[in-house]
Motif scaffolding. Structure first.
Motif, PDB file in Angstrom:
ATOM      1  N   GLY A 284      31.195 -27.610  45.828  1.00  0.00           N
ATOM      2  CA  GLY A 284      31.921 -27.076  44.683  1.00  0.00           C
ATOM      3  C   GLY A 284      32.086 -25.575  44.756  1.00  0.00           C
ATOM      4  O   GLY A 284      33.116 -25.031  44.353  1.00  0.00           O
ATOM      5  N   GLY A 285      31.070 -24.875  45.256  1.00  0.00           N
ATOM      6  CA  GLY A 285      31.161 -23.429  45.385  1.00  0.00           C
ATOM      7  C   GLY A 285      32.026 -22.984  46.545  1.00  0.00           C
ATOM      8  O   GLY A 285      32.531 -21.855  46.548  1.00  0.00           O
ATOM      9  N   LEU A 286      32.201 -23.853  47.545  1.00  0.00           N
ATOM     10  CA  LEU A 286      32.993 -23.516  48.732  1.00  0.00           C
ATOM     11  C   LEU A 286      34.471 -23.865  48.583  1.00  0.00           C
ATOM     12  O   LEU A 286      35.319 -23.300  49.277  1.00  0.00           O
ATOM     13  CB  LEU A 286      32.448 -24.273  49.958  1.00  0.00           C
ATOM     14  CG  LEU A 286      31.042 -23.943  50.425  1.00  0.00           C
ATOM     15  CD1 LEU A 286      30.599 -24.956  51.482  1.00  0.00           C
ATOM     16  CD2 LEU A 286      30.983 -22.540  50.990  1.00  0.00           C
ATOM     17  N   MET A 287      34.795 -24.798  47.692  1.00  0.00           N
ATOM     18  CA  MET A 287      36.140 -25.365  47.665  1.00  0.00           C
ATOM     19  C   MET A 287      37.174 -24.417  47.071  1.00  0.00           C
ATOM     20  O   MET A 287      36.861 -23.483  46.345  1.00  0.00           O
ATOM     21  CB  MET A 287      36.135 -26.671  46.863  1.00  0.00           C
ATOM     22  CG  MET A 287      35.940 -26.469  45.369  1.00  0.00           C
ATOM     23  SD  MET A 287      35.863 -28.031  44.461  1.00  0.00           S
ATOM     24  CE  MET A 287      35.587 -27.442  42.788  1.00  0.00           C
ATOM     25  N   THR A 288      38.417 -24.691  47.415  1.00  0.00           N
ATOM     26  CA  THR A 288      39.556 -24.083  46.729  1.00  0.00           C
ATOM     27  C   THR A 288      40.108 -25.102  45.754  1.00  0.00           C
ATOM     28  O   THR A 288      40.049 -26.315  46.009  1.00  0.00           O
ATOM     29  CB  THR A 288      40.651 -23.649  47.712  1.00  0.00           C
ATOM     30  OG1 THR A 288      41.776 -23.132  46.968  1.00  0.00           O
ATOM     31  CG2 THR A 288      41.142 -24.817  48.565  1.00  0.00           C
ATOM     32  N   THR A 289      40.641 -24.637  44.657  1.00  0.00           N
ATOM     33  CA  THR A 289      41.163 -25.549  43.638  1.00  0.00           C
ATOM     34  C   THR A 289      42.659 -25.800  43.805  1.00  0.00           C
ATOM     35  O   THR A 289      43.282 -26.397  42.929  1.00  0.00           O
ATOM     36  CB  THR A 289      40.904 -24.973  42.237  1.00  0.00           C
ATOM     37  OG1 THR A 289      41.469 -23.656  42.165  1.00  0.00           O
ATOM     38  CG2 THR A 289      39.412 -24.902  41.946  1.00  0.00           C
ATOM     39  N   ALA A 383      39.580 -29.851  56.834  1.00  0.00           N
ATOM     40  CA  ALA A 383      39.542 -29.762  55.379  1.00  0.00           C
ATOM     41  C   ALA A 383      39.023 -31.089  54.844  1.00  0.00           C
ATOM     42  O   ALA A 383      39.169 -32.136  55.498  1.00  0.00           O
ATOM     43  CB  ALA A 383      40.917 -29.458  54.793  1.00  0.00           C
ATOM     44  N   ALA A 384      38.399 -31.041  53.675  1.00  0.00           N
ATOM     45  CA  ALA A 384      37.814 -32.263  53.112  1.00  0.00           C
ATOM     46  C   ALA A 384      37.930 -32.241  51.602  1.00  0.00           C
ATOM     47  O   ALA A 384      37.750 -31.194  50.974  1.00  0.00           O
ATOM     48  CB  ALA A 384      36.352 -32.383  53.525  1.00  0.00           C
ATOM     49  N   PRO A 385      38.210 -33.398  50.983  1.00  0.00           N
ATOM     50  CA  PRO A 385      38.340 -33.461  49.519  1.00  0.00           C
ATOM     51  C   PRO A 385      36.978 -33.406  48.835  1.00  0.00           C
ATOM     52  O   PRO A 385      35.976 -33.892  49.367  1.00  0.00           O
ATOM     53  CB  PRO A 385      39.012 -34.820  49.296  1.00  0.00           C
ATOM     54  CG  PRO A 385      38.573 -35.649  50.470  1.00  0.00           C
ATOM     55  CD  PRO A 385      38.459 -34.697  51.622  1.00  0.00           C
ATOM     56  N   VAL A 386      36.964 -32.816  47.648  1.00  0.00           N
ATOM     57  CA  VAL A 386      35.764 -32.779  46.804  1.00  0.00           C
ATOM     58  C   VAL A 386      36.099 -33.548  45.532  1.00  0.00           C
ATOM     59  O   VAL A 386      37.046 -33.196  44.812  1.00  0.00           O
ATOM     60  CB  VAL A 386      35.353 -31.331  46.477  1.00  0.00           C
ATOM     61  CG1 VAL A 386      34.104 -31.331  45.591  1.00  0.00           C
ATOM     62  CG2 VAL A 386      35.111 -30.535  47.752  1.00  0.00           C
ATOM     63  N   VAL A 387      35.329 -34.591  45.251  1.00  0.00           N
ATOM     64  CA  VAL A 387      35.636 -35.516  44.155  1.00  0.00           C
ATOM     65  C   VAL A 387      34.412 -35.650  43.258  1.00  0.00           C
ATOM     66  O   VAL A 387      33.275 -35.739  43.736  1.00  0.00           O
ATOM     67  CB  VAL A 387      36.053 -36.891  44.716  1.00  0.00           C
ATOM     68  CG1 VAL A 387      36.250 -37.906  43.593  1.00  0.00           C
ATOM     69  CG2 VAL A 387      37.329 -36.753  45.539  1.00  0.00           C
ATOM     70  N   ASP A 388      34.632 -35.682  41.927  1.00  0.00           N
ATOM     71  CA  ASP A 388      33.503 -35.795  40.995  1.00  0.00           C
ATOM     72  C   ASP A 388      33.149 -37.261  40.734  1.00  0.00           C
ATOM     73  O   ASP A 388      33.772 -38.182  41.288  1.00  0.00           O
ATOM     74  CB  ASP A 388      33.797 -35.056  39.696  1.00  0.00           C
ATOM     75  CG  ASP A 388      34.947 -35.670  38.896  1.00  0.00           C
ATOM     76  OD1 ASP A 388      35.372 -36.801  39.216  1.00  0.00           O
ATOM     77  OD2 ASP A 388      35.429 -35.001  37.952  1.00  0.00           O
ATOM     78  N   GLU A 389      32.147 -37.478  39.875  1.00  0.00           N
ATOM     79  CA  GLU A 389      31.668 -38.835  39.597  1.00  0.00           C
ATOM     80  C   GLU A 389      32.740 -39.714  38.972  1.00  0.00           C
ATOM     81  O   GLU A 389      32.726 -40.938  39.124  1.00  0.00           O
ATOM     82  CB  GLU A 389      30.445 -38.771  38.665  1.00  0.00           C
ATOM     83  CG  GLU A 389      29.224 -38.146  39.313  1.00  0.00           C
ATOM     84  CD  GLU A 389      28.033 -38.119  38.361  1.00  0.00           C
ATOM     85  OE1 GLU A 389      28.234 -38.471  37.170  1.00  0.00           O
ATOM     86  OE2 GLU A 389      26.940 -37.762  38.793  1.00  0.00           O
ATOM     87  N   ALA A 390      33.680 -39.109  38.254  1.00  0.00           N
ATOM     88  CA  ALA A 390      34.735 -39.881  37.599  1.00  0.00           C
ATOM     89  C   ALA A 390      35.872 -40.225  38.552  1.00  0.00           C
ATOM     90  O   ALA A 390      36.820 -40.901  38.167  1.00  0.00           O
ATOM     91  CB  ALA A 390      35.287 -39.103  36.410  1.00  0.00           C
ATOM     92  N   GLY A 391      35.793 -39.743  39.799  1.00  0.00           N
ATOM     93  CA  GLY A 391      36.832 -40.040  40.786  1.00  0.00           C
ATOM     94  C   GLY A 391      37.980 -39.062  40.786  1.00  0.00           C
ATOM     95  O   GLY A 391      39.001 -39.312  41.434  1.00  0.00           O
ATOM     96  N   GLY A 395      39.015 -30.313  44.258  1.00  0.00           N
ATOM     97  CA  GLY A 395      39.501 -29.299  45.190  1.00  0.00           C
ATOM     98  C   GLY A 395      39.282 -29.762  46.614  1.00  0.00           C
ATOM     99  O   GLY A 395      39.033 -30.945  46.869  1.00  0.00           O
ATOM    100  N   ALA A 396      39.355 -28.810  47.551  1.00  0.00           N
ATOM    101  CA  ALA A 396      39.148 -29.125  48.959  1.00  0.00           C
ATOM    102  C   ALA A 396      38.389 -27.995  49.618  1.00  0.00           C
ATOM    103  O   ALA A 396      38.619 -26.815  49.325  1.00  0.00           O
ATOM    104  CB  ALA A 396      40.491 -29.349  49.665  1.00  0.00           C
ATOM    105  N   VAL A 397      37.485 -28.351  50.497  1.00  0.00           N
ATOM    106  CA  VAL A 397      36.754 -27.378  51.303  1.00  0.00           C
ATOM    107  C   VAL A 397      37.441 -27.280  52.664  1.00  0.00           C
ATOM    108  O   VAL A 397      37.781 -28.298  53.264  1.00  0.00           O
ATOM    109  CB  VAL A 397      35.282 -27.805  51.495  1.00  0.00           C
ATOM    110  CG1 VAL A 397      34.550 -26.819  52.405  1.00  0.00           C
ATOM    111  CG2 VAL A 397      34.588 -27.914  50.156  1.00  0.00           C
ATOM    112  N   THR A 398      37.666 -26.058  53.134  1.00  0.00           N
ATOM    113  CA  THR A 398      38.277 -25.865  54.455  1.00  0.00           C
ATOM    114  C   THR A 398      37.237 -25.330  55.423  1.00  0.00           C
ATOM    115  O   THR A 398      36.240 -24.706  55.031  1.00  0.00           O
ATOM    116  CB  THR A 398      39.458 -24.886  54.383  1.00  0.00           C
ATOM    117  OG1 THR A 398      39.025 -23.646  53.821  1.00  0.00           O
ATOM    118  CG2 THR A 398      40.577 -25.467  53.527  1.00  0.00           C
ATOM    119  N   VAL A 399      37.472 -25.557  56.696  1.00  0.00           N
ATOM    120  CA  VAL A 399      36.484 -25.221  57.719  1.00  0.00           C
ATOM    121  C   VAL A 399      36.208 -23.721  57.770  1.00  0.00           C
ATOM    122  O   VAL A 399      35.086 -23.296  58.070  1.00  0.00           O
ATOM    123  CB  VAL A 399      36.947 -25.752  59.096  1.00  0.00           C
ATOM    124  CG1 VAL A 399      38.188 -25.003  59.592  1.00  0.00           C
ATOM    125  CG2 VAL A 399      35.822 -25.658  60.121  1.00  0.00           C
TER     126      VAL A 399
END
Length: 439
Positions: A284-289, A383-391, A395-399
């Motif tokens: 969450g701290g690394l991702m872009t929104t 890059a990888a998706p970041v998803v919360d408990e509700a689905g 955002g996405a984290v990039t390398v």
């Protein structure tokens, strides 16, 4: 001067490649080093500041320059790879002489220095600054160039280079480096004085400054942001990638954070607050929104049109994320990812929902940095998706963000050091320590 001795305006040397006698490129010219002399004698050109492929800046004496021609500099091939350190008696031409306000001796009129020329002395290997290209009239502001008569005069026809100047402009310096990538321009700024760095930052437009701030060490970021008016600082933060802006905001005192957030657009401020709520070394701290989000009824053609956006980084453009409405993060239900290579293999009319990669597990926003790094290594992702408990897609984290946080904190200020014995390999075996550049 000797007949036929070349006169070279320094603007033509900015960024030109430097080659050894075998034709191998060793670096690029980033500045020129001159020594101001007592009385009215023209400055002596001591050498060049050359940036190697490792980003280390070294000093190349003019005595080791065998040719300057056709947009290239040729050296003897003998280089001392110690990092360049400016001496008190030295001046950097791009960093300190261009844009300076000086006075025409004959008329007493103030003019702005746009360029200077250097020339080799007859029957010697010494070089001197010989001519100054100036513009009459007032200086231009940050977003416009002043108009006025331009003329070239001899060095002895102007005075004022030796005086400390406040409010020195940055137009010509920026023009000199306008083709640089943000990371390279950030490197230039990092090596300027604090005063000059603030002047250049003030002259950059918001988008360009935002790109450069993202590449600067933390201390430089805070220093530059602190010298901007609060309204402009908020605009620049909005222009930055959300994750980088949030990281910078997090380093400021709480009162400063709140003032800047209050000046930002509500949606942008909300993104900043959301990112700052996560621990720094988590997904969450690394991702872009701001990843590419599409609805399931979008076509491959729609996806490719979004990917072509030149403002996207290569990592963010590598894949699109398919979600139920709403399209802005946090989105509706995350359905899967479509990789760029898959988009290229499908007909334009194909729905993205038909080519989803829905087997790849998304990252949890609380996933720690080692887990995130392991995910990238295991699945060869950029890059990888970041998803919360509700689905919902957050955002996405990039390398590049993963690498930024895995490298040492001062990596932007640390040289990629060559072998410790490199000085011996370049012929410097004296062991005498620091010597004047001009020797």
């Amino acid at each position: 001067m000797a007949a036929g001795a070349p006169r070279i305006f320094v603007s033509h040397l900015a960024g030109v490649p430097v080659f050894d006698p075998n034709g191998d490129q060793v670096g690029r010219v980033r500045d020129l080093v001159v020594m101001l002399r007592v009385g009215r004698r023209p400055p002596r050109l001591l050498g060049l500041v050359v940036e190697l492929s490792t980003r280390r800046r070294i000093f190349l004496p003019m005595t080791r320059v065998t040719g300057i021609e056709s947009g290239q500099v040729i050296t003897t091939g003998v280089l001392n790879v110690r990092r360049f350190e400016q001496r008190p008696t030295e001046r950097l031409v791009f960093g300190e002489l261009l844009d300076r306000r000086v006075t025409l001796v004959e008329s007493g009129e103030e003019v702005t220095v746009l360029d200077v020329s250097v020339q080799q002395l007859p029957a010697r290997r010494d070089w001197e600054v010989t001519r100054v290209f100036v513009r009459k009239g007032k200086k231009g502001g940050a977003f416009r160039r002043a108009k006025g008569e331009t003329l070239t005069v001899g060095w002895l026809s102007v005075t004022g280079f030796s005086l400390e100047e406040h409010g020195q402009g940055a137009e010509s310096l920026l023009a000199t480096f306008e083709q640089l990538r943000p990371a390279d321009l950030a490197n230039v700024l990092h090596h300027l004085s604090a005063k000059r760095r603030a002047e250049v930052a003030a002259a950059l437009d918001d988008d360009r400054l935002a790109d450069v701030l993202e590449e600067l060490p933390e201390d430089d970021q805070i220093e530059i942001l602190g010298k901007l008016k609060e309204e402009r600082a908020a605009d620049v933060l909005e222009a930055m990638d959300p994750d980088d802006a949030a990281d910078l905001l997090a380093e400021l005192p709480t009162a400063d954070q709140e003032r800047l957030l209050s000046l930002m657009q509500p949606d942008d401020a909300a993104d900043m607050r959301r990112l700052m709520s996560y621990e720094e070394h988590t997904a969450g701290g690394l991702m872009t929104t701001e990843p590419i989000v599409l609805r399931p009824d979008a076509t491959v053609a729609d996806a490719l049109a979004r990917v072509r956006n030149p403002d996207l980084s290569p990592a963010l453009a590598a894949q699109v994320y398919v979600c139920r409405p709403p399209d802005e993060t946090p989105t509706g239900k995350y359905l899967g990812t479509v990789h760029f290579q898959r988009l290229l293999r499908e007909p334009p009319y194909t729905l993205v929902s038909a080519v989803l990669d829905d087997d790849l597990q998304a990252l949890d926003p609380e996933a720690q940095l080692p887990v995130v790094a392991g995910f990238f290594a295991t699945y060869d992702m950029v890059a990888a998706p970041v998803v919360d408990e509700a689905g919902a897609l957050l955002g996405a984290v990039t390398v590049d963000d993963v690498l930024d946080h895995m490298l040492p904190e001062d990596w932007r200020e640390t040289e990629f050091h060559l072998n410790d014995e490199s000085d011996d390999e370049t012929g410097d075996t004296s062991g005498k320590g620091v010597v004047p550049h001009g020797s």
